[in-house]
Design a protein around this motif. Structure first.
Motif, PDB file in Angstrom:
ATOM      1  N   VAL A   1       0.850  -1.199   0.000  1.00 26.56           N
ATOM      2  CA  VAL A   1       0.000   0.000   0.000  1.00 26.56           C
ATOM      3  C   VAL A   1       0.889   1.253   0.000  1.00 26.56           C
ATOM      4  O   VAL A   1       0.636   2.205  -0.734  1.00 26.56           O
ATOM      5  CB  VAL A   1      -0.980   0.003   1.207  1.00 26.56           C
ATOM      6  N   GLN A   2       1.935   1.223   0.815  1.00 23.66           N
ATOM      7  CA  GLN A   2       2.812   2.399   0.881  1.00 23.66           C
ATOM      8  C   GLN A   2       3.535   2.673  -0.432  1.00 23.66           C
ATOM      9  O   GLN A   2       3.688   3.815  -0.837  1.00 23.66           O
ATOM     10  CB  GLN A   2       3.814   2.235   2.028  1.00 23.66           C
ATOM     11  N   MET A   3       3.961   1.623  -1.105  1.00 24.40           N
ATOM     12  CA  MET A   3       4.744   1.839  -2.331  1.00 24.40           C
ATOM     13  C   MET A   3       3.857   2.140  -3.548  1.00 24.40           C
ATOM     14  O   MET A   3       4.361   2.579  -4.582  1.00 24.40           O
ATOM     15  CB  MET A   3       5.656   0.632  -2.628  1.00 24.40           C
ATOM     16  N   SER A   4       2.515   1.915  -3.418  1.00 25.12           N
ATOM     17  CA  SER A   4       1.626   2.061  -4.574  1.00 25.12           C
ATOM     18  C   SER A   4       0.915   3.407  -4.599  1.00 25.12           C
ATOM     19  O   SER A   4       0.661   4.011  -3.566  1.00 25.12           O
ATOM     20  CB  SER A   4       0.560   0.949  -4.549  1.00 25.12           C
ATOM     21  N   ASP A   5       0.576   3.847  -5.816  1.00 27.26           N
ATOM     22  CA  ASP A   5      -0.272   5.034  -5.978  1.00 27.26           C
ATOM     23  C   ASP A   5      -1.718   4.594  -6.134  1.00 27.26           C
ATOM     24  O   ASP A   5      -2.640   5.254  -5.691  1.00 27.26           O
ATOM     25  CB  ASP A   5       0.158   5.809  -7.226  1.00 27.26           C
ATOM     26  N   ILE A   6      -1.888   3.459  -6.821  1.00 23.11           N
ATOM     27  CA  ILE A   6      -3.223   2.898  -7.081  1.00 23.11           C
ATOM     28  C   ILE A   6      -3.191   1.448  -6.607  1.00 23.11           C
ATOM     29  O   ILE A   6      -2.185   0.754  -6.796  1.00 23.11           O
ATOM     30  CB  ILE A   6      -3.532   2.935  -8.602  1.00 23.11           C
ATOM     31  N   ILE A   7      -4.289   1.002  -5.986  1.00 24.67           N
ATOM     32  CA  ILE A   7      -4.341  -0.402  -5.551  1.00 24.67           C
ATOM     33  C   ILE A   7      -5.540  -1.085  -6.203  1.00 24.67           C
ATOM     34  O   ILE A   7      -6.657  -0.580  -6.162  1.00 24.67           O
ATOM     35  CB  ILE A   7      -4.416  -0.532  -4.014  1.00 24.67           C
ATOM     36  N   LEU A   8      -5.290  -2.231  -6.834  1.00 25.09           N
ATOM     37  CA  LEU A   8      -6.385  -3.061  -7.345  1.00 25.09           C
ATOM     38  C   LEU A   8      -6.690  -4.086  -6.269  1.00 25.09           C
ATOM     39  O   LEU A   8      -5.817  -4.879  -5.907  1.00 25.09           O
ATOM     40  CB  LEU A   8      -5.983  -3.805  -8.622  1.00 25.09           C
TER      41      LEU A   8
ATOM     42  N   GLY B   1      -3.387   8.976 -14.713  1.00 21.93           N
ATOM     43  CA  GLY B   1      -3.312  10.355 -15.201  1.00 21.93           C
ATOM     44  C   GLY B   1      -3.662  11.341 -14.090  1.00 21.93           C
ATOM     45  O   GLY B   1      -2.986  12.352 -13.904  1.00 21.93           O
ATOM     46  N   LYS B   2      -4.716  10.996 -13.320  1.00 17.79           N
ATOM     47  CA  LYS B   2      -5.133  11.870 -12.221  1.00 17.79           C
ATOM     48  C   LYS B   2      -4.071  11.946 -11.136  1.00 17.79           C
ATOM     49  O   LYS B   2      -3.803  13.013 -10.587  1.00 17.79           O
ATOM     50  CB  LYS B   2      -6.445  11.351 -11.608  1.00 17.79           C
ATOM     51  N   VAL B   3      -3.481  10.790 -10.827  1.00 11.32           N
ATOM     52  CA  VAL B   3      -2.436  10.763  -9.790  1.00 11.32           C
ATOM     53  C   VAL B   3      -1.284  11.669 -10.215  1.00 11.32           C
ATOM     54  O   VAL B   3      -0.760  12.453  -9.433  1.00 11.32           O
ATOM     55  CB  VAL B   3      -1.927   9.316  -9.553  1.00 11.32           C
ATOM     56  N   LYS B   4      -0.932  11.597 -11.485  1.00 12.80           N
ATOM     57  CA  LYS B   4       0.182  12.405 -11.999  1.00 12.80           C
ATOM     58  C   LYS B   4      -0.102  13.891 -11.869  1.00 12.80           C
ATOM     59  O   LYS B   4       0.804  14.683 -11.621  1.00 12.80           O
ATOM     60  CB  LYS B   4       0.455  12.056 -13.458  1.00 12.80           C
TER      61      LYS B   4
ATOM     62  N   HIS C   1      -1.839  15.321  -9.531  1.00 14.04           N
ATOM     63  CA  HIS C   1      -1.774  15.758  -8.142  1.00 14.04           C
ATOM     64  C   HIS C   1      -0.381  15.663  -7.533  1.00 14.04           C
ATOM     65  O   HIS C   1       0.006  16.484  -6.730  1.00 14.04           O
ATOM     66  CB  HIS C   1      -2.767  14.959  -7.288  1.00 14.04           C
ATOM     67  N   VAL C   2       0.314  14.635  -7.888  1.00 10.18           N
ATOM     68  CA  VAL C   2       1.647  14.436  -7.309  1.00 10.18           C
ATOM     69  C   VAL C   2       2.674  14.693  -8.406  1.00 10.18           C
ATOM     70  O   VAL C   2       2.397  14.466  -9.574  1.00 10.18           O
ATOM     71  CB  VAL C   2       1.805  12.968  -6.818  1.00 10.18           C
ATOM     72  N   ASP C   3       3.831  15.151  -8.024  1.00 10.23           N
ATOM     73  CA  ASP C   3       4.856  15.338  -9.042  1.00 10.23           C
ATOM     74  C   ASP C   3       5.495  13.992  -9.357  1.00 10.23           C
ATOM     75  O   ASP C   3       6.462  13.576  -8.742  1.00 10.23           O
ATOM     76  CB  ASP C   3       5.913  16.345  -8.576  1.00 10.23           C
ATOM     77  N   LYS C   4       4.873  13.294 -10.287  1.00  8.07           N
ATOM     78  CA  LYS C   4       5.337  11.943 -10.613  1.00  8.07           C
ATOM     79  C   LYS C   4       6.021  11.919 -11.975  1.00  8.07           C
ATOM     80  O   LYS C   4       6.213  10.861 -12.554  1.00  8.07           O
ATOM     81  CB  LYS C   4       4.135  10.989 -10.630  1.00  8.07           C
ATOM     82  N   ARG C   5       6.333  13.096 -12.493  1.00  2.00           N
ATOM     83  CA  ARG C   5       6.851  13.136 -13.865  1.00  2.00           C
ATOM     84  C   ARG C   5       8.082  12.260 -14.049  1.00  2.00           C
ATOM     85  O   ARG C   5       8.229  11.566 -15.028  1.00  2.00           O
ATOM     86  CB  ARG C   5       7.153  14.576 -14.287  1.00  2.00           C
ATOM     87  N   ALA C   6       8.917  12.283 -13.017  1.00  3.23           N
ATOM     88  CA  ALA C   6      10.166  11.545 -13.155  1.00  3.23           C
ATOM     89  C   ALA C   6       9.986  10.050 -12.862  1.00  3.23           C
ATOM     90  O   ALA C   6      10.732   9.223 -13.346  1.00  3.23           O
ATOM     91  CB  ALA C   6      11.190  12.133 -12.206  1.00  3.23           C
ATOM     92  N   ASN C   7       8.953   9.745 -12.056  1.00  2.00           N
ATOM     93  CA  ASN C   7       8.817   8.362 -11.614  1.00  2.00           C
ATOM     94  C   ASN C   7       7.658   7.644 -12.275  1.00  2.00           C
ATOM     95  O   ASN C   7       6.775   8.252 -12.843  1.00  2.00           O
ATOM     96  CB  ASN C   7       8.590   8.337 -10.102  1.00  2.00           C
ATOM     97  N   LYS C   8       7.695   6.329 -12.119  1.00  2.00           N
ATOM     98  CA  LYS C   8       6.583   5.520 -12.615  1.00  2.00           C
ATOM     99  C   LYS C   8       5.424   5.547 -11.627  1.00  2.00           C
ATOM    100  O   LYS C   8       5.632   5.721 -10.427  1.00  2.00           O
ATOM    101  CB  LYS C   8       7.043   4.064 -12.755  1.00  2.00           C
ATOM    102  N   ILE C   9       4.212   5.349 -12.142  1.00  2.00           N
ATOM    103  CA  ILE C   9       3.050   5.155 -11.281  1.00  2.00           C
ATOM    104  C   ILE C   9       3.051   3.671 -10.891  1.00  2.00           C
ATOM    105  O   ILE C   9       3.193   2.793 -11.749  1.00  2.00           O
ATOM    106  CB  ILE C   9       1.741   5.489 -12.030  1.00  2.00           C
ATOM    107  N   THR C  10       2.901   3.408  -9.593  1.00  2.00           N
ATOM    108  CA  THR C  10       2.913   2.016  -9.146  1.00  2.00           C
ATOM    109  C   THR C  10       1.498   1.557  -8.822  1.00  2.00           C
ATOM    110  O   THR C  10       0.769   2.227  -8.091  1.00  2.00           O
ATOM    111  CB  THR C  10       3.828   1.868  -7.903  1.00  2.00           C
ATOM    112  N   VAL C  11       1.130   0.413  -9.405  1.00  2.00           N
ATOM    113  CA  VAL C  11      -0.207  -0.147  -9.187  1.00  2.00           C
ATOM    114  C   VAL C  11      -0.057  -1.472  -8.431  1.00  2.00           C
ATOM    115  O   VAL C  11       0.409  -2.469  -8.984  1.00  2.00           O
ATOM    116  CB  VAL C  11      -0.939  -0.394 -10.534  1.00  2.00           C
ATOM    117  N   GLY C  12      -0.415  -1.461  -7.158  1.00  2.00           N
ATOM    118  CA  GLY C  12      -0.305  -2.672  -6.331  1.00  2.00           C
ATOM    119  C   GLY C  12      -1.538  -3.534  -6.519  1.00  2.00           C
ATOM    120  O   GLY C  12      -2.655  -3.029  -6.580  1.00  2.00           O
TER     121      GLY C  12
END
Ligand SMILES: Nc1nc2c(ncn2[C@@H]2O[C@H](COP(=O)(O)OP(=O)(O)OP(=O)(O)O)[C@@H](O)[C@H]2O)c(=O)[nH]1
Ligand SMILES: [Mg+2]
Length: 292
Positions: free
Chosen positions: A43-50, A126-129, A131-142
């Protein structure tokens, strides 16, 4: 995709030889202390959780501890109702699922709902990006859920790769596995997790419930006859129709007759009840016995 016939030790499946090695039992005992910590980490490492739920048992396969954690950590959730091929969508409790949003019905075996799920992930990413400055990093989906709900199968279909192994036994995935979805979205597979407060390795009723859900594998349950009785209590005619045996809802009669029919016998021409009960649990857990 590797499904059904492969065990974690890689051998071809043979239903007459159901292994219950001491190592497997040790792994289950370790599960209690180990996996809730892992859930927190995912949960901590993810931006989105399925959250992968079994469409047959939506209420029972929700993990309130993980859902609370997701809320607390302010992460996004998508409810994925998998194994939808095993239910009648007309009969689903619409009132209950109304509150679970966003949600997608999926069937890995029929490859249904995967495109919709992929699109939803991309929209949320897209929404997470934004709100958060995620440009440099990947979005993580747990990807989390009870054991055996189809987490690894969903990941394989989403990514179009056989990146993570699947199997009919609960407890198949052992650690965190990262799989690329797109150039900036990473999927994370995880071992199945039973909430701490629901876990027991001594309470027969709790273990039977988990066996019914597929969260405790047919070859790991201590008293398979008790688990069969639990399933029979809830779905007597479904089981009887599948084996074409009339047992008047009595699981002992069903096991006796089925054992004789299959010639699962032990010394003294008695039915091998353990082996017969495990066969029923296996057919149940592999979705051969449909609830339609
Ligand atoms: N009928 C049906 N079976 C499915 C579906 N998705 C997965 N399965 C089966 O369910 C079993 C478990 O699938 P996995 O993907 O290994 O499940 P998991 O959640 O990763 O399991 P663990 O790693 O043990 O927690 C396998 O036998 C799959 O073939 C589905 O949509 N429909
Ligand atoms: Mg898995």
């Amino acid at each position: 995709m590797r499904v059904n016939q492969v065990y974690s030790h890689g051998k071809k499946h043979d239903s007459s030889r159901i292994s219950r090695s001491p190592q497997r039992l040790k792994n289950i005992k370790r599960q209690k202390g180990k996996y809730p910590l892992l859930a927190e980490k995912i949960v901590q490492m993810s931006d989105i959780i399925l959250e992968i739920l079994d469409s047959r048992f939506i209420k029972e396969t929700r993990n309130s501890e993980i859902e609370d954690m997701i809320k607390r950590e302010n992460k996004k959730i998508i409810y994925v109702f998998n194994k939808s091929d095993l239910i009648d969508l007309e009969k689903i409790d619409r009132g209950y699922i109304e509150k679970l949003n966003p949600k997608v019905f999926v069937s890995c075996t029929k490859r249904g709902g995967i495109k919709e799920l992929r699109d939803r992930i991309k929209i949320l990413a897209g929404k997470v990006k934004e709100h958060v400055d995620k440009r440099a990093n990947k979005i993580t989906v747990g990807v989390v859920g009870y054991p055996n709900t189809g987490k690894s199968s969903v990941i394989n279909l989403l990514s179009g790769k056989n990146a993570t192994r699947t199997g009919s036994e609960a407890g198949f995935t052992k650690g965190i596995i990262k799989v690329k979805l797109t150039s900036d979205i990473l999927l994370v597979d995880s071992p199945g997790i039973i909430p701490n407060k629901e876990y027991s390795s001594s309470n027969n009723l709790v273990m039977s419930q988990h066996t019914k859900l597929g969260a405790r594998a047919y070859n790991q349950v201590k008293e398979p006859e008790v688990a069969v009785a639990e399933i029979m209590k809830e779905f007597p005619s479904i089981i009887e129709n599948f084996y074409d045996i009339d047992s008047d809802g009595d699981s002992e009669v069903l096991i006796e007759n089925l054992g004789r029919q299959r010639k699962f016998l032990i010394k003294g021409n008695k039915v091998d009840e353990d082996r017969t009960a495990r066969l029923i649990l296996k057919d149940w857990q592999e979705g051969k016995i449909k609830r339609i």
